[in-house]
Design an enzyme around this catalytic site. Structure first.
Site, mmCIF file in Angstrom:
data_model
loop_
_atom_site.group_PDB
_atom_site.id
_atom_site.type_symbol
_atom_site.label_atom_id
_atom_site.label_comp_id
_atom_site.label_asym_id
_atom_site.label_seq_id
_atom_site.Cartn_x
_atom_site.Cartn_y
_atom_site.Cartn_z
ATOM 1 N N HIS A 1 13.876 13.839 2.216
ATOM 2 C CA HIS A 1 14.482 13.307 1.932
ATOM 3 C C HIS A 1 12.942 12.824 0.962
ATOM 4 C CE1 HIS A 1 18.726 14.348 0.402
ATOM 5 N NE2 HIS A 1 18.641 14.178 1.795
ATOM 6 N N SER B 1 -15.574 5.901 -5.122
ATOM 7 C CA SER B 1 -15.218 5.733 -6.486
ATOM 8 C C SER B 1 -16.799 5.634 -6.830
ATOM 9 C CB SER B 1 -13.933 5.001 -6.623
ATOM 10 O OG SER B 1 -14.047 4.527 -8.086
ATOM 11 N N LYS C 1 -12.277 2.063 -2.136
ATOM 12 C CA LYS C 1 -11.449 3.349 -2.161
ATOM 13 C C LYS C 1 -12.587 4.752 -1.476
ATOM 14 C CE LYS C 1 -8.581 4.521 -4.868
ATOM 15 N NZ LYS C 1 -8.129 4.444 -5.718
ATOM 16 N N GLU D 1 -5.994 16.584 -2.057
ATOM 17 C CA GLU D 1 -5.705 16.773 -3.471
ATOM 18 C C GLU D 1 -6.293 18.730 -4.264
ATOM 19 O OE1 GLU D 1 -6.306 12.836 -5.778
ATOM 20 O OE2 GLU D 1 -5.370 12.409 -3.818
#
Ligand code: ARG
Length: 494
Positions: A171, A292, A298, A305
């Site tokens: 979980h 970024s 960043k 992704e």
């Protein structure tokens, strides 16, 4: 000199770009032509189309359907076309309906009337069935090779990290301690099964449809077994209607590709979490991260992704072909032309994802200390603490309750179980003794898990040994896998 000859040939060829004008009294409407044409994508199996034609020609001559001279001329023409396309002297353009028309028209343009004999005893229906199968068969192998490379990398990580402790989750909550080797080992199993799926698909699909004709075979005395063996197939397919309309093997392959993507995507999801500022279990290498345009601090896990994101389009290809096939009466129907674009896209997508993922994980830094600290927090040893009490004679259900209260106490004190003093422990249950600290240390919790498949280092080392041995043997090297397969399709270009 050559190029001006070629120009002449090209002009002649253009007048033959369509293979079926005879029965028609009108020109095809341009929009219909464009809608129907497949050359923009079926040129992907140009080499396979030529290879199939070469083998068909050799077989026709062996059966006395072509003379030796005719065979020699056709083969020279076909290999010449292949060479010119590869050298960039001849371009496959949109004037041709499909790759089969391109090759045949150019052959006739090059060697004259004898080129018109190539299509004897053949239809585009069995021809395209063959081309797609040859192309796919090669890509099954290429995908398998990439999976094997990924497995090598995963095994390297496993060998290095049999004692790198980390929390195992259920979980997404810390559950019990494991090791990095054990966690990565779970993915090793998944990708290993993916390889075995590819192997099954390979052997099931490896039958040759050429000679099925349009749907009902031909009246020529073709030697289908001979063609099949020259192309490295196990044998000819046994029903000509099925041969021209079977696309199960694509469905199976796309299903296997979807499963590979699902596995990659799960792993990517974990890497994205592990790479986050909150977790910091791993650091993705600069070469595999992006920045970024506005936020200078960043460093984003874009590759992970994108792999996760691209999973959707591979599933899409599978659903698309399943849907295309479900209402098609026997035998060939033009719907089946839709089997190509999305399949090609899915194959290229998966191969790209496998290669990039392998590079990303090979260069990724694992922050062992952070992982270990995280495993020590969050009560991952609570089960072992309960088991400790069981060892002292407390029934498990009672032990579970005692440790539950202990955890509550720890949360209030903001401490871990093994940071409590023996007095504090005894206050909750007098059964606790000094040996509890040793019994619930991170090291003990992992090392006591010694059955095969568990994270204990002994068991892990045995599994790693089995994996090493598995990787030394390769089903792709098995004897006779390709029978007499001609050289070129075996150049496994990626
Ligand atoms: N481009 C076609 C396909 O991909 C080739 C077969 C054409 N056959 C036909 N009967 N029109 O399916």
């Amino acid at each position: 000199m050559i190029s001006s000859n070629l120009d002449l040939i090209k002009m002649e060829v253009m007048s033959m770009a369509q293979l079926w004008g005879g029965r028609f009294t009108k020109e095809t409407d341009q929009l219909v032509y464009n809608f129907n044409a497949s050359v923009s994508f079926d040129q992907k199996f140009f080499r396979q189309d030529i290879e199939g034609s070469i083998v068909h020609t050799i077989m026709l001559a062996k059966q006395g359907i072509l003379t030796k001279e005719e065979k020699d001329e056709i083969l020279k023409g076909l290999t010449g076309i292949r060479q010119d396309v590869e050298d960039g002297k001849l371009t496959i353009t949109e004037e041709y309906e499909d790759i089969h028309s391109f090759v045949e028209a150019n052959l006739i343009g090059r060697i004259g009337d004898v080129g018109k004999k190539l299509h004897t005893g053949r239809s585009r229906n069995d021809q395209v069935a063959l081309d797609m199968r040859l192309y796919t068969r090669l890509e099954v192998l290429n995908t398998d090779t990439l999976l094997k490379e990924l497995l090598q990398t995963l095994l390297g990580i496993m060998e290095e990290h049999t004692q790198t402790y980390m929390p195992g989750f259920t979980h997404l909550q810390k559950a019990q301690p494991v090791t990095l080797a054990h966690h990565v080992g779970a993915y090793f199993e998944m990708f290993k099964r993916d390889r075995s799926r590819l192997k099954d698909i390979f052997y099931r699909m490896n039958y040759c449809p050429l000679g099925a004709g349009a749907l009902a075979g031909t009246t020529y005395p073709l030697d289908r077994a001979y063609t099949a063996s020259l192309l490295g197939f196990e044998g000819p397919t046994l029903n000509s209607m099925d041969s021209v309309s079977d696309r199960d093997y694509l469905i199976e392959f796309l299903s296997a590709l979807s499963t590979i993507m699902m596995h990659l995507s799960r792993f990517c999801e974990e890497i994205i979490i592990w790479n986050s500022n909150e977790y910091r279990f791993v650091e993705i290498d600069d070469a595999y991260s992006t920045g970024s345009s506005i936020m200078p601090q960043k460093k984003n896990p874009d590759i992970a992704e994108l792999v996760r994101g691209k999973t959707g389009r591979v599933y899409g290809a599978l659903i698309s072909i399943l849907t295309t096939m479900k209402g098609i009466p026997l035998a060939y129907n033009k719907d089946m032309q839709e089997d190509k674009e999305l399949t090609f896209d899915a194959i290229d997508t998966v191969k790209g994802c496998l290669a990039l993922f392998e590079g990303m994980i090979r260069t990724m830094k694992f922050n062992k200390d952070v992982m270990e600290k995280s495993a020590a927090m969050g009560f991952t040893n609570a089960t072992d603490a309960a088991d400790y009490l069981v060892g002292k004679g407390v029934p498990f259900r009672d032990a579970h309750g005692i440790i539950g209260r202990l955890v509550l106490f720890c949360i209030e004190k903001n401490s871990s179980i093994d940071e409590l003093s023996i007095e504090e422990l005894k206050d909750i249950s007098p059964v606790f003794e000094e040996d509890v600290y040793q019994a619930i240390s991170l090291k003990t919790c992992v090392e006591k898990r010694l059955t095969i498949g568990a994270p204990g280092p002994e068991a892990m080392r045995e599994v790693i040994r089995m994996h090493r041995e598995y990787l030394t043997k390769d089903w792709q090297d098995e004897d006779d896998m390709f029978g007499g397969m001609l050289g070129e399709t075996m150049d496994k270009e990626r």
